[in-house]
Scaffold this motif. Structure first.
Motif, PDB file in Angstrom:
ATOM      1  N   ALA A   1       4.750  10.010 -16.029  1.00 46.60           N
ATOM      2  CA  ALA A   1       3.568  10.020 -15.161  1.00 46.60           C
ATOM      3  C   ALA A   1       2.628   8.858 -15.492  1.00 46.60           C
ATOM      4  CB  ALA A   1       2.826  11.350 -15.294  1.00 46.60           C
ATOM      5  N   ILE A   2       2.538   8.511 -16.775  1.00 41.77           N
ATOM      6  CA  ILE A   2       1.677   7.399 -17.179  1.00 41.77           C
ATOM      7  C   ILE A   2       2.145   6.099 -16.533  1.00 41.77           C
ATOM      8  CG2 ILE A   2       0.988   5.961 -19.131  1.00 41.77           C
ATOM      9  CD1 ILE A   2       0.983   8.502 -20.848  1.00 41.77           C
ATOM     10  N   VAL A   3       3.465   5.883 -16.508  1.00 42.47           N
ATOM     11  CA  VAL A   3       4.012   4.662 -15.907  1.00 42.47           C
ATOM     12  C   VAL A   3       3.695   4.613 -14.416  1.00 42.47           C
ATOM     13  CG1 VAL A   3       6.099   3.342 -15.421  1.00 42.47           C
ATOM     14  CG2 VAL A   3       5.840   4.477 -17.626  1.00 42.47           C
ATOM     15  N   HIS A   4       3.914   5.723 -13.719  1.00 43.29           N
ATOM     16  CA  HIS A   4       3.650   5.739 -12.275  1.00 43.29           C
ATOM     17  C   HIS A   4       2.159   5.592 -11.974  1.00 43.29           C
ATOM     18  CE1 HIS A   4       7.610   6.513 -10.544  1.00 43.29           C
ATOM     19  NE2 HIS A   4       7.870   7.233 -11.623  1.00 43.29           N
TER      20      HIS A   4
ATOM     21  N   LYS B   1       3.042  10.393  -9.464  1.00 39.96           N
ATOM     22  CA  LYS B   1       2.239  10.710 -10.649  1.00 39.96           C
ATOM     23  C   LYS B   1       1.589  12.086 -10.511  1.00 39.96           C
ATOM     24  CE  LYS B   1      -1.885   9.597 -10.854  1.00 39.96           C
ATOM     25  NZ  LYS B   1      -3.222  10.216 -10.592  1.00 39.96           N
ATOM     26  N   ASN B   2       1.008  12.374  -9.345  1.00 36.08           N
ATOM     27  CA  ASN B   2       0.377  13.681  -9.126  1.00 36.08           C
ATOM     28  C   ASN B   2       1.382  14.818  -9.230  1.00 36.08           C
ATOM     29  OD1 ASN B   2      -2.093  12.483  -8.756  1.00 36.08           O
ATOM     30  ND2 ASN B   2      -2.018  12.546  -6.523  1.00 36.08           N
ATOM     31  N   ASN B   3       2.573  14.606  -8.648  1.00 36.66           N
ATOM     32  CA  ASN B   3       3.603  15.649  -8.706  1.00 36.66           C
ATOM     33  C   ASN B   3       4.081  15.890 -10.138  1.00 36.66           C
ATOM     34  OD1 ASN B   3       3.489  15.997  -5.949  1.00 36.66           O
ATOM     35  ND2 ASN B   3       5.195  14.603  -5.525  1.00 36.66           N
ATOM     36  N   LEU B   4       4.233  14.805 -10.899  1.00 38.35           N
ATOM     37  CA  LEU B   4       4.657  14.957 -12.292  1.00 38.35           C
ATOM     38  C   LEU B   4       3.589  15.679 -13.108  1.00 38.35           C
ATOM     39  CD1 LEU B   4       6.275  11.458 -12.941  1.00 38.35           C
ATOM     40  CD2 LEU B   4       7.467  13.653 -12.801  1.00 38.35           C
ATOM     41  N   GLN B   5       2.328  15.376 -12.835  1.00 36.63           N
ATOM     42  CA  GLN B   5       1.257  16.074 -13.544  1.00 36.63           C
ATOM     43  C   GLN B   5       1.239  17.562 -13.173  1.00 36.63           C
ATOM     44  OE1 GLN B   5      -2.232  13.758 -12.540  1.00 36.63           O
ATOM     45  NE2 GLN B   5      -2.030  12.489 -14.387  1.00 36.63           N
ATOM     46  N   THR B   6       1.577  17.865 -11.926  1.00 34.70           N
ATOM     47  CA  THR B   6       1.672  19.267 -11.517  1.00 34.70           C
ATOM     48  C   THR B   6       2.796  19.977 -12.253  1.00 34.70           C
ATOM     49  OG1 THR B   6       0.801  18.731  -9.320  1.00 34.70           O
ATOM     50  CG2 THR B   6       1.992  20.817  -9.550  1.00 34.70           C
TER      51      THR B   6
ATOM     52  N   ALA C   1       0.828  -1.208   0.000  1.00 36.01           N
ATOM     53  CA  ALA C   1       0.000   0.000   0.000  1.00 36.01           C
ATOM     54  C   ALA C   1       0.860   1.255   0.000  1.00 36.01           C
ATOM     55  CB  ALA C   1      -0.931   0.000   1.219  1.00 36.01           C
ATOM     56  N   THR C   2       1.975   1.212   0.739  1.00 35.71           N
ATOM     57  CA  THR C   2       2.877   2.367   0.787  1.00 35.71           C
ATOM     58  C   THR C   2       3.501   2.626  -0.577  1.00 35.71           C
ATOM     59  OG1 THR C   2       3.373   1.906   3.113  1.00 35.71           O
ATOM     60  CG2 THR C   2       4.915   3.321   1.916  1.00 35.71           C
ATOM     61  N   ILE C   3       3.951   1.549  -1.233  1.00 37.36           N
ATOM     62  CA  ILE C   3       4.571   1.700  -2.556  1.00 37.36           C
ATOM     63  C   ILE C   3       3.566   2.252  -3.557  1.00 37.36           C
ATOM     64  CG2 ILE C   3       5.547   0.413  -4.496  1.00 37.36           C
ATOM     65  CD1 ILE C   3       6.849  -1.452  -2.446  1.00 37.36           C
ATOM     66  N   ARG C   4       2.346   1.743  -3.516  1.00 41.82           N
ATOM     67  CA  ARG C   4       1.316   2.232  -4.440  1.00 41.82           C
ATOM     68  C   ARG C   4       1.013   3.704  -4.172  1.00 41.82           C
ATOM     69  NH1 ARG C   4      -3.324  -2.292  -4.211  1.00 41.82           N
ATOM     70  NH2 ARG C   4      -4.354  -0.841  -5.647  1.00 41.82           N
ATOM     71  N   GLU C   5       0.978   4.082  -2.890  1.00 44.31           N
ATOM     72  CA  GLU C   5       0.717   5.481  -2.558  1.00 44.31           C
ATOM     73  C   GLU C   5       1.859   6.377  -3.044  1.00 44.31           C
ATOM     74  OE1 GLU C   5      -1.074   8.896  -1.103  1.00 44.31           O
ATOM     75  OE2 GLU C   5      -1.886   6.894  -1.513  1.00 44.31           O
ATOM     76  N   ILE C   6       3.096   5.874  -2.946  1.00 46.65           N
ATOM     77  CA  ILE C   6       4.242   6.651  -3.447  1.00 46.65           C
ATOM     78  C   ILE C   6       4.113   6.879  -4.943  1.00 46.65           C
ATOM     79  CG2 ILE C   6       6.731   6.536  -3.873  1.00 46.65           C
ATOM     80  CD1 ILE C   6       6.987   5.164  -1.132  1.00 46.65           C
TER      81      ILE C   6
ATOM     82  N   GLN D   1      -1.646   1.267  -9.493  1.00 50.92           N
ATOM     83  CA  GLN D   1      -2.826   0.413  -9.524  1.00 50.92           C
ATOM     84  C   GLN D   1      -2.469  -1.065  -9.425  1.00 50.92           C
ATOM     85  OE1 GLN D   1      -4.683   1.527 -13.197  1.00 50.92           O
ATOM     86  NE2 GLN D   1      -5.032   3.639 -12.574  1.00 50.92           N
ATOM     87  N   ASN D   2      -1.153  -1.381  -9.328  1.00 54.74           N
ATOM     88  CA  ASN D   2      -0.711  -2.768  -9.286  1.00 54.74           C
ATOM     89  C   ASN D   2      -0.191  -3.125  -7.906  1.00 54.74           C
ATOM     90  OD1 ASN D   2      -1.285  -2.970 -11.993  1.00 54.74           O
ATOM     91  ND2 ASN D   2       0.816  -2.610 -12.666  1.00 54.74           N
ATOM     92  N   LEU D   3      -0.116  -4.456  -7.651  1.00 58.64           N
ATOM     93  CA  LEU D   3       0.424  -4.932  -6.384  1.00 58.64           C
ATOM     94  C   LEU D   3       1.904  -5.244  -6.457  1.00 58.64           C
ATOM     95  CD1 LEU D   3      -2.450  -7.338  -5.246  1.00 58.64           C
ATOM     96  CD2 LEU D   3      -1.946  -5.046  -4.402  1.00 58.64           C
ATOM     97  N   ASP D   4       2.474  -5.207  -7.651  1.00 60.42           N
ATOM     98  CA  ASP D   4       3.898  -5.465  -7.779  1.00 60.42           C
ATOM     99  C   ASP D   4       4.516  -4.401  -8.682  1.00 60.42           C
ATOM    100  OD1 ASP D   4       3.012  -6.131 -10.296  1.00 60.42           O
ATOM    101  OD2 ASP D   4       3.243  -8.290 -10.030  1.00 60.42           O
ATOM    102  N   GLU D   5       5.821  -4.468  -8.840  1.00 59.22           N
ATOM    103  CA  GLU D   5       6.543  -3.475  -9.621  1.00 59.22           C
ATOM    104  C   GLU D   5       6.640  -3.899 -11.084  1.00 59.22           C
ATOM    105  OE1 GLU D   5       8.262  -0.324  -8.340  1.00 59.22           O
ATOM    106  OE2 GLU D   5       6.385  -0.814  -7.343  1.00 59.22           O
TER     107      GLU D   5
END
Length: 531
Positions: free
Chosen positions: A376-379, A339-344, A329-334, A384-388
């Motif tokens: 940003a698309i990659v992040h 992604k949000n920062n890159l979009q900004t 969950a932490t990795i997904r939140e990161i 949305q995934n459980l793995d890298e």
């Protein structure tokens, strides 16, 4: 687990097949070298269908039995070999084998695939013909080891399908403890259930890798659900839940329900299941620990006389699972925040581009927006995934759509083939590479007002250890300038592509004239993920 049902070696049991020497085998396949012999290993399905008259439903019952019989082997401290009569009834073929985790084996060799003539082993004949457990006879001596042999008929719907030979190594026999006596009594009850056709339980397929085993902890209950015996491991598990007294004499269902954090209807259901009334698996989590339980009703003569409850302390396992869930969950939140920062950042660059009067400056900022957007698309996908790892086809389509906005309605893009699943460390630089190549094709491959198509093709190849991804980006534009060398071109986009492909991805990059018209960019990169 020492299950040998899916790794059979077929041999015809003769006077002494070992006289031929260790590197040669004689059997159903003729005389073979050891290497050739080891490669011909039929499964239980192969053996049953080739040598017996059993149907698919009978075979399924045998599979269900084999998935459960580690329990019988461990409780008996004995090896188990499943023998099935052949089509003509003149021989038996061994189709599966199990060794105990609780004692020494009596078979050093793999018995699966042996063929034995009827009459060679009278106890097999008696169990098959009379449909009863046969224990008569003196111990056999195998390589100076005394072995007690018993035969248990395997019954299904009134028919005896085969016989289990139970072989106990007597070399280490001593005065049994209370635990061992409980094991042996429980094994005797299960053997009678197999002979009566009431075990295994239909529709109760058990995942033996995840279920508790005999050595993890065992509790024996009477018909009322009262504990008659609890192994030291079982007692320790209940102590972990907060029960400090001896379990013997307590009603296991009521005791377990009292330790559960919930109350009400769930309590009543838990009490009934823990009492062993039905074959069930369940888990209870207290404040200090978690235990996994499996109830097995014992009905050796048709009526329920009690139950076995196998249990395992899974406190540390559940703690690690929670840590992994928290980490995921932490990795997904990161990834989401990145992604949000890159979009900004992309939005700020877009605003800045609108304020610049210079066309070249504005174009440079718009290129930067697309580069940031591709990352940003990659992040976003990783969030949305459980793995890298990511399904890159979706990313490629979004990058293609994003870059196509440079010339809306004039040049169209399309993708063929599959990129497949890629690691994040490959997907991030590859998305930037794809952005640069497409952007270069649209900006320099077509004149103002031209129409055309840019095609992205992806092909996976190679072995799982040396997998490669071949990517071709082809346009039908004006083509390359005369004497153009992509390795010497000073274009920033091509410099980025060369650096990422050769330096970070460890691949190769080339730009050549297309076979008919336009330009073809070829990328060849190694990948390590699944297709």
């Amino acid at each position: 687990m020492h299950l040998k049902g899916c790794g059979a070696r077929e041999r015809v049991e003769g006077p002494d097949p070992r006289r031929r020497g260790p590197s040669v085998f004689t059997g159903l396949f003729g005389t073979l070298s050891a290497d050739r012999y080891a490669r011909l290993v039929p499964s239980m399905n192969d053996l049953v269908r080739q040598h017996t008259a059993l149907g698919d439903s009978d075979l399924e019952w045998l599979h269900l039995l084999v998935s459960e019989w580690q329990l019988l082997s461990d409780l008996s401290f004995a090896d188990l070999v499943l023998w099935v009569p052949t089509h003509d009834g003149t021989r038996y073929v061994s189709v599966a084998q199990m060794r105990p985790n609780t004692g020494p084996t009596s078979y050093q060799d793999d018995m699966v695939g042996h063929l034995v003539p009827r009459g060679r082993r009278p106890m097999l004949d008696a169990a098959l013909d009379e449909g009863r457990i046969v224990r008569e006879g003196d111990p056999e001596w195998r390589e100076e080891v005394p072995v007690r042999v018993e035969s248990i008929p395997v019954r299904r719907e009134g028919r005896v399908l085969g016989v289990i030979a139970r072989n106990t190594n007597l070399l280490t026999v001593r005065t049994p403890s209370r635990l061992e006596l409980t094991y042996l009594q429980s094994a005797s009850d299960l053997a009678q259930m197999i002979a009566a056709g009431s075990f295994p339980f239909p529709g109760q397929q058990v995942d033996m890798d995840a279920s508790p085993r005999v050595g993890d902890g065992l509790i024996r209950l009477d018909a009322d659900g009262v504990v008659q015996y609890a192994s030291p491991n079982a007692l320790s598990a209940y102590h972990r839940l907060g029960f400090q007294a001896d379990l013997v004499g307590h009603h296991l269902g009521s005791t377990t329900a009292e330790l559960a954090p919930s109350r009400g209807p769930v309590d009543e259901a838990l009490a009934k299941v823990a009492s062993g009334w039905a074959p069930r698996e369940f888990e209870i989590e207290g404040e200090e620990g978690s235990i996994q339980l499996r109830a097995i009703p014992l009905k050796p003569k048709g009526a329920r006389i009690g139950s076995l409850v196998l249990l395992r302390d899974v406190t540390e396992l559940r703690r690690r699972e929670r840590e992994l869930i928290t980490k995921d969950a932490t990795i997904r939140e990161i990834h989401h925040r990145v992604k949000n920062n890159l979009q900004t950042v992309a939005a700020l660059l877009r605003l800045q581009a609108r304020r610049i009067e210079s066309d070249r400056g504005r174009e440079a900022l718009e290129e930067a927006v697309r580069r940031v957007g591709s990352i940003a698309i990659v992040h976003e996908t990783l969030s949305q995934n459980l793995d890298e790892r990511v399904e890159f086809d979706e990313i490629a389509d979004r990058v293609l759509a994003m870059v196509a906005e440079i010339s809306p309605g004039q040049v169209t893009g399309r993708r063929t083939g599959r990129f497949g699943i890629l690691d994040a460390e490959v997907a991030t630089p590859l998305s930037m590479v794809l952005t640069e190549v497409l952007q270069n094709a649209l900006e320099h491959g077509y004149r103002q007002g031209d129409t055309g198509t840019v095609e992205v093709s992806a092909v996976r190849g190679g072995t799982s250890k040396d997998a490669r991804l071949l990517i071709t980006v082809q346009d039908d534009g004006v083509g390359l300038p005369e004497n153009f060398d992509p390795k010497r071109a000073g274009n920033l986009g091509l410099q980025i592509v060369r650096t990422l492909v050769e330096g970070e991805l460890g691949g190769t990059f080339d730009m050549v004239p297309a076979p008919e018209r336009g330009t073809q960019v070829i990328l060849d990169i190694p990948v390590r993920s699944q297709k």
